[in-house]
Design a protein around this motif. Structure first.
Motif, short mmCIF file in Angstrom:
data_model
loop_
_atom_site.label_atom_id
_atom_site.label_comp_id
_atom_site.label_asym_id
_atom_site.label_seq_id
_atom_site.Cartn_x
_atom_site.Cartn_y
_atom_site.Cartn_z
N GLN A 22 0.82 -1.20 0.00
CA GLN A 22 0.00 0.00 0.00
C GLN A 22 0.86 1.26 0.00
O GLN A 22 0.55 2.24 -0.69
N LEU A 57 2.36 1.72 -3.48
CA LEU A 57 1.36 2.24 -4.42
C LEU A 57 1.12 3.73 -4.22
O LEU A 57 0.97 4.48 -5.19
N THR A 83 4.00 5.67 -5.61
CA THR A 83 3.98 5.60 -7.07
C THR A 83 2.97 6.58 -7.66
O THR A 83 3.29 7.34 -8.59
N THR A 84 1.77 6.56 -7.14
CA THR A 84 0.75 7.46 -7.69
C THR A 84 1.05 8.92 -7.34
O THR A 84 0.66 9.84 -8.07
N VAL A 93 -3.10 2.41 -10.80
CA VAL A 93 -2.60 2.46 -9.42
C VAL A 93 -3.71 2.81 -8.45
O VAL A 93 -3.81 2.22 -7.36
N ALA A 152 -5.87 -0.14 -7.87
CA ALA A 152 -5.20 -1.06 -6.96
C ALA A 152 -5.32 -0.60 -5.51
O ALA A 152 -5.53 -1.41 -4.59
N LEU A 153 -5.23 0.71 -5.28
CA LEU A 153 -5.41 1.24 -3.93
C LEU A 153 -6.84 1.03 -3.43
O LEU A 153 -7.06 0.72 -2.25
#
Length: 230
Positions: free
Chosen positions: A25, A28, A31-32, A160, A163-164
């Motif tokens: 988490q 992610l 990354t975002t 992303v 995915a979160l």
């Protein structure tokens, strides 16, 4: 169970920075966060160009549509500050002792991640559509790479943030299952009596009572003893 729910340990536990940074988490979110910087940074810095050398007015590179550039910048800024906020929430999530507060934090994360996924999807479609309609010129060609980067990372941001959202949904289901597990141990009726110990196998024993060993039968008149006469 109030200290261990929704994917976190008991409240008050020590936070290991290395383990926290290794969590999927956290990766992610970082990354975002980077993707949001790339999108609104590219649009602000290189997606406003002059239409020609004789016209000093800066126009949006996406088909001269100011709404396209404004929308991309707005979504990027919202995603940027949202990532920072939820990064701090994740950092102190284990310190939250109340199950209700943890549930609110997870639901807020789920709703925000789903909302940002939708915003990025709109941004990708909007920017890609306007870029296809853009007439190439000298000024446009200078900012073409930045425009393509904004479109590309808008698409990556969709993945992303989805995915979160799935990660938050997983945490919510985990917390719900643990709460149900805790309540199943108690009777549904508060006035129900506490169950006692089992009364045995239910088969009545046929053995008769026997006197304990090493006991002598008491006589009515022991030897050597005479009842005195009055």
């Amino acid at each position: 169970m109030e200290g261990a729910s929704f994917g976190a340990g008991r409240a008050g536990g020590a936070i290991d920075p290395v383990d926290f940074l290794k969590q999927p988490q956290t990766i992610l979110r970082v990354t975002t966060w980077i993707f949001s910087i790339v999108v609104f940074g590219s649009i602000v810095n290189e997606c406003y160009v002059n239409k020609d050398s004789q016209n000093p007015e800066l126009l949006c590179i996406f088909n001269e549509n100011e709404s396209a550039c404004g929308y991309g910048i707005a979504v990027g800024i919202i995603a940027f500050f949202g990532c920072v906020f939820f990064f701090v929430v994740d950092l102190y999530f284990q310190q939250i002792s109340s199950v209700k507060d943890r549930k609110r934090a997870v639901l807020l994360d789920l709703g925000f991640s789903g909302f940002l996924s939708f915003l990025w999807f709109v941004a990708f479609c909007f920017l890609a559509n306007q870029w296809q309609r853009t007439t190439m010129s000298r000024g446009v060609s200078q900012g073409a790479d930045a425009a393509r980067a904004a479109i590309t990372f808008s698409f990556f941001s969709i993945i992303v943030w989805v995915a979160l959202a799935l990660k938050a949904l997983q945490r919510y289901r985990l917390g719900t299952d643990m709460s149900l597990f805790a309540t199943e141990q108690f009777a549904a009726d508060a006035s129900a009596a506490y169950p006692g110990y089992p009364g045995g196998s239910g088969v009545e024993s046929t053995d008769t009572y026997q006197s304990p060993p090493f006991t002598e039968t008491l006589e009515a008149n022991p030897k050597g003893y005479q009842v005195p006469a009055y």
